[in-house]
Write a protein that holds these residues in place. Structure first.
Motif, PDB file in Angstrom:
ATOM      1  N   ALA A 186      32.159  34.009  -7.792  1.00  0.00           N
ATOM      2  CA  ALA A 186      33.517  34.891  -7.973  1.00  0.00           C
ATOM      3  C   ALA A 186      34.191  36.106  -9.008  1.00  0.00           C
ATOM      4  N   VAL A 187      34.814  35.855  -8.429  1.00  0.00           N
ATOM      5  CA  VAL A 187      35.207  37.385  -9.394  1.00  0.00           C
ATOM      6  C   VAL A 187      36.518  37.469 -10.027  1.00  0.00           C
ATOM      7  N   LEU A 188      36.497  37.368 -11.890  1.00  0.00           N
ATOM      8  CA  LEU A 188      37.734  37.500 -12.318  1.00  0.00           C
ATOM      9  C   LEU A 188      38.297  38.524 -12.994  1.00  0.00           C
ATOM     10  N   THR A 189      39.484  39.130 -12.604  1.00  0.00           N
ATOM     11  CA  THR A 189      40.295  40.346 -13.032  1.00  0.00           C
ATOM     12  C   THR A 189      40.881  40.272 -13.808  1.00  0.00           C
ATOM     13  N   LEU A 190      41.121  41.359 -14.701  1.00  0.00           N
ATOM     14  CA  LEU A 190      42.629  41.281 -15.820  1.00  0.00           C
ATOM     15  C   LEU A 190      43.090  42.180 -15.243  1.00  0.00           C
ATOM     16  N   SER A 191      44.273  42.299 -15.652  1.00  0.00           N
ATOM     17  CA  SER A 191      44.682  43.293 -15.179  1.00  0.00           C
ATOM     18  C   SER A 191      45.753  44.081 -16.095  1.00  0.00           C
ATOM     19  N   THR A 194      46.605  42.914 -19.849  1.00  0.00           N
ATOM     20  CA  THR A 194      46.708  41.406 -20.326  1.00  0.00           C
ATOM     21  C   THR A 194      45.638  41.066 -21.384  1.00  0.00           C
ATOM     22  N   THR A 195      46.396  39.735 -22.217  1.00  0.00           N
ATOM     23  CA  THR A 195      45.669  40.104 -23.781  1.00  0.00           C
ATOM     24  C   THR A 195      45.159  37.997 -24.210  1.00  0.00           C
ATOM     25  N   LEU A 196      43.484  38.345 -23.795  1.00  0.00           N
ATOM     26  CA  LEU A 196      42.654  36.595 -24.165  1.00  0.00           C
ATOM     27  C   LEU A 196      43.067  36.497 -25.145  1.00  0.00           C
ATOM     28  N   TYR A 197      43.704  35.099 -25.739  1.00  0.00           N
ATOM     29  CA  TYR A 197      43.077  35.484 -27.047  1.00  0.00           C
ATOM     30  C   TYR A 197      41.995  33.980 -27.171  1.00  0.00           C
ATOM     31  N   MET A 198      41.117  34.359 -28.189  1.00  0.00           N
ATOM     32  CA  MET A 198      39.793  33.416 -27.350  1.00  0.00           C
ATOM     33  C   MET A 198      40.108  32.488 -29.390  1.00  0.00           C
ATOM     34  N   ARG A 199      39.979  30.722 -29.278  1.00  0.00           N
ATOM     35  CA  ARG A 199      39.339  30.617 -29.956  1.00  0.00           C
ATOM     36  C   ARG A 199      38.324  30.697 -30.922  1.00  0.00           C
ATOM     37  N   ASP A 200      37.686  30.451 -32.224  1.00  0.00           N
ATOM     38  CA  ASP A 200      36.436  29.978 -32.705  1.00  0.00           C
ATOM     39  C   ASP A 200      35.189  30.460 -32.160  1.00  0.00           C
ATOM     40  N   ASP A 201      35.270  28.779 -31.580  1.00  0.00           N
ATOM     41  CA  ASP A 201      34.086  28.586 -31.012  1.00  0.00           C
ATOM     42  C   ASP A 201      33.894  28.980 -28.986  1.00  0.00           C
ATOM     43  N   THR A 202      35.398  29.654 -28.788  1.00  0.00           N
ATOM     44  CA  THR A 202      35.284  30.751 -27.283  1.00  0.00           C
ATOM     45  C   THR A 202      34.388  31.766 -27.003  1.00  0.00           C
ATOM     46  N   GLY A 203      34.258  31.595 -25.700  1.00  0.00           N
ATOM     47  CA  GLY A 203      33.228  33.170 -25.209  1.00  0.00           C
ATOM     48  C   GLY A 203      33.208  32.769 -23.620  1.00  0.00           C
ATOM     49  N   MET A 204      32.856  33.518 -23.373  1.00  0.00           N
ATOM     50  CA  MET A 204      32.421  34.028 -21.709  1.00  0.00           C
ATOM     51  C   MET A 204      31.680  34.326 -21.684  1.00  0.00           C
ATOM     52  N   ASP A 205      31.679  33.599 -20.567  1.00  0.00           N
ATOM     53  CA  ASP A 205      30.889  33.447 -19.773  1.00  0.00           C
ATOM     54  C   ASP A 205      30.292  33.814 -18.111  1.00  0.00           C
ATOM     55  N   ILE A 206      29.301  34.438 -18.047  1.00  0.00           N
ATOM     56  CA  ILE A 206      30.239  35.443 -17.025  1.00  0.00           C
ATOM     57  C   ILE A 206      28.682  34.981 -15.640  1.00  0.00           C
ATOM     58  N   TYR A 207      29.132  34.989 -15.076  1.00  0.00           N
ATOM     59  CA  TYR A 207      27.810  34.321 -14.147  1.00  0.00           C
ATOM     60  C   TYR A 207      27.743  35.029 -12.612  1.00  0.00           C
ATOM     61  N   GLY A 208      29.390  35.352 -12.656  1.00  0.00           N
ATOM     62  CA  GLY A 208      29.186  35.835 -11.111  1.00  0.00           C
ATOM     63  C   GLY A 208      30.258  37.789 -12.092  1.00  0.00           C
ATOM     64  N   GLY A 250      21.641  36.292 -15.772  1.00  0.00           N
ATOM     65  CA  GLY A 250      21.166  38.035 -15.306  1.00  0.00           C
ATOM     66  C   GLY A 250      21.440  38.001 -13.589  1.00  0.00           C
ATOM     67  N   ASN A 251      22.453  36.579 -12.807  1.00  0.00           N
ATOM     68  CA  ASN A 251      22.823  36.628 -11.682  1.00  0.00           C
ATOM     69  C   ASN A 251      23.749  38.024 -11.648  1.00  0.00           C
ATOM     70  N   SER A 252      24.453  38.217 -12.991  1.00  0.00           N
ATOM     71  CA  SER A 252      25.759  38.661 -12.851  1.00  0.00           C
ATOM     72  C   SER A 252      25.843  40.427 -12.271  1.00  0.00           C
TER      73      SER A 252
END
Length: 477
Positions: A186-191, A194-208, A250-252
């Motif tokens: 999968a592909v996530l595109t941020l145009s 765009t602003t992502l506001y992340m909580r303190d326990d939040t992250g982005m895990d990118i396998y795609g 690894g597979n991203s």
């Protein structure tokens, strides 16, 4: 936080237990008024549904007479989302959003605490969240302290999973709770914008694949969700470790960040080992700033970093171990303000795989005398630094064959060096502007034959470009 707030009890004096206060002679004179440490409690901009930090103010009786307040009430009750504690008493539903018979002796004071969880009108707009705390004296005098905030109705996402190609846009701020996962394939595109506001326990895990395509003046922003202030002078956004950061697994492959501002994370970007014949990550005209771990760390990957600012980390700003790495026209600046045991601006090694590193026209500087560090090289290591300016002790260990056209700065240089390269450097308020001052030796010092052909605005560079990132997205605050 609500439990703590509801059970808050103030430590009061014991004088009224004895005869000295047995004469409850409270004035009803209309000439006596309360004095407040603030007449407005402002929370700036807040997200709907997200509790704010607590604020407080003092209520003073500066007269020589004792006062009794017949009531203190929250004017709109449960309609505004404010929570108020007056002298240890919570103004909640059970008490009708008020308290009565509050005594303030002459020359004494009480303290009031306020929180807000703004409610949504359903319109999705920015709206004013306002209420008043109304103080009514036995004399009939009425005084108010205004409570106000700008409430932003954001899109709330909890542990979102991207399993097919998806685009986030700038139509509405996005607040992420939990982990944002992009699945393999999968592909996530941020145009742009765009602003992502992340909580303190939040992250982005990118396998795609993650593609963030901002543009000049309309950058993609990745940041913590707190948009209020820790102190009057310090927004939470200026504090490192506000969210977890991005992890490319690894597979991203084929991840691209352009005109993206990532700041105040724990580890900004973490890149796992991968097939170095495929592009793992490309950064163009990005800022990675103010991280409580690394700004960017990678192991055995193919990565290109062009015209970027990577600055201020507790660990290293840029740390690579093996792989194929190209760094062109970047500023790597290590001035992390929260801990003297900080890492360096750039550390590279080859303990996981062979390393091929090329670094051109880049500024590598910081507080320490040596901001460029070579770690263990268990595998074949090839590296070159061409036309750079590097803060390092120049001695016999600096082999000229690896540093063509490169200048070395030391702390005793009389020309601007270290933090003096930059336009703004305010550690008290954690505000930085890493553009170059006019008399920096990096100005007009890059090699025009190897420098990037355009600047961060897409304009053709001058014949004499600068060493370091050509321009920066904005002043870091």
């Amino acid at each position: 936080m609500r439990r703590i707030f509801r059970t808050l009890v103030l430590l009061a004096g014991m004088a009224c237990l004895f005869g000295a206060c047995s004469d409850d002679d409270f004035t009803t004179s209309s000439s006596v008024w309360l004095t407040f440490s603030a007449d407005t409690i402002a929370f700036d901009t807040v997200f709907v549904g997200v509790p704010t930090a607590m604020q407080d103010f003092w209520v003073y009786n500066k007269s020589g007479s004792d006062l009794r307040l017949s009531s203190v009430r929250l004017e709109r009750g449960n309609q505004s989302g404010y929570r108020v504690n007056v002298d240890g008493i919570y103004l909640g539903d059970a008490a009708g959003w008020q308290t009565t018979d509050v005594e303030i002796r002459g020359g004494d004071s009480i303290r009031v605490f306020v929180e807000l969880t703004a409610t949504s009108s359903g319109k999705g707009d920015i709206e004013l969240a306002e209420d008043n705390i109304v103080f009514t004296l036995e004399s009939g005098n009425v005084q108010r302290v205004n409570l106000r905030a700008t409430a932003w109705d954001a899109l709330m996402l909890t542990d979102p999973v991207i399993s097919e190609n998806t685009t986030y846009t700038a139509e509405q701020p996005i607040v992420v709770f939990g982990t944002l996962t992009v699945e393999e394939g999968a592909v996530l595109t941020l145009s742009p914008g765009t602003t992502l506001y992340m909580r303190d326990d939040t992250g982005m895990d990118i396998y795609g694949t993650l593609v963030a395509r901002g543009c000049p003046g309309n950058e993609v922003v990745l940041r913590g969700y707190r948009i209020d202030r820790m102190f009057d002078y310090l927004p939470y956004d200026g504090v490192s470790g506000q969210w977890r950061g991005i992890h490319f697994y690894g597979n991203s492959y084929d991840n691209v960040l352009e005109y993206t501002d990532l700041h105040s994370a724990f580890t900004g970007i973490e890149v796992d080992s991968a097939d170095i014949s495929r592009s793992k990550l490309t950064l163009n005209s990005c800022t990675v700033h103010n991280c409580q771990g690394y700004c960017l760390t990678s192991k055995s990957a193919s990565m290109t970093i062009n015209n970027c600012q990577i600055s201020n980390a507790l660990d290293d700003c840029l740390n690579v171990d093996g792989g194929t790495i190209t760094v062109e026209g970047c500023t790597l600046a290590q001035f992390y303000p929260f801990d003297a045991e900080r890492g360096v601006a750039f550390r590279f090694a080859a303990t996981t795989a062979p390393l091929t590193l090329t670094c051109n026209n880049s500024l590598i500087t910081g507080y320490a005398d040596d901001e460029l560090q070579l770690g263990d090289t268990l595998y074949t290591t090839h590296f070159r630094f061409d036309d750079c300016l590097i803060r390092v002790i120049e001695d016999a260990s600096v082999d000229p064959q690896f540093f063509t056209g490169t200048h070395f700065e030391t702390s005793d240089d009389t020309i601007p060096n270290g933090k003096d390269h930059f336009v703004k450097f305010d550690t008290d308020n954690l505000q930085y502007d890493f553009r170059l001052v006019e008399d920096s030796p990096c100005v007009d010092a890059a090699n025009p034959l190897t420098a990037l052909p355009t600047d961060r605005d897409g304009n053709t560079r001058d014949d004499k470009p600068d060493i370091g990132a050509y321009e920066f997205i904005k002043e870091n605050e």
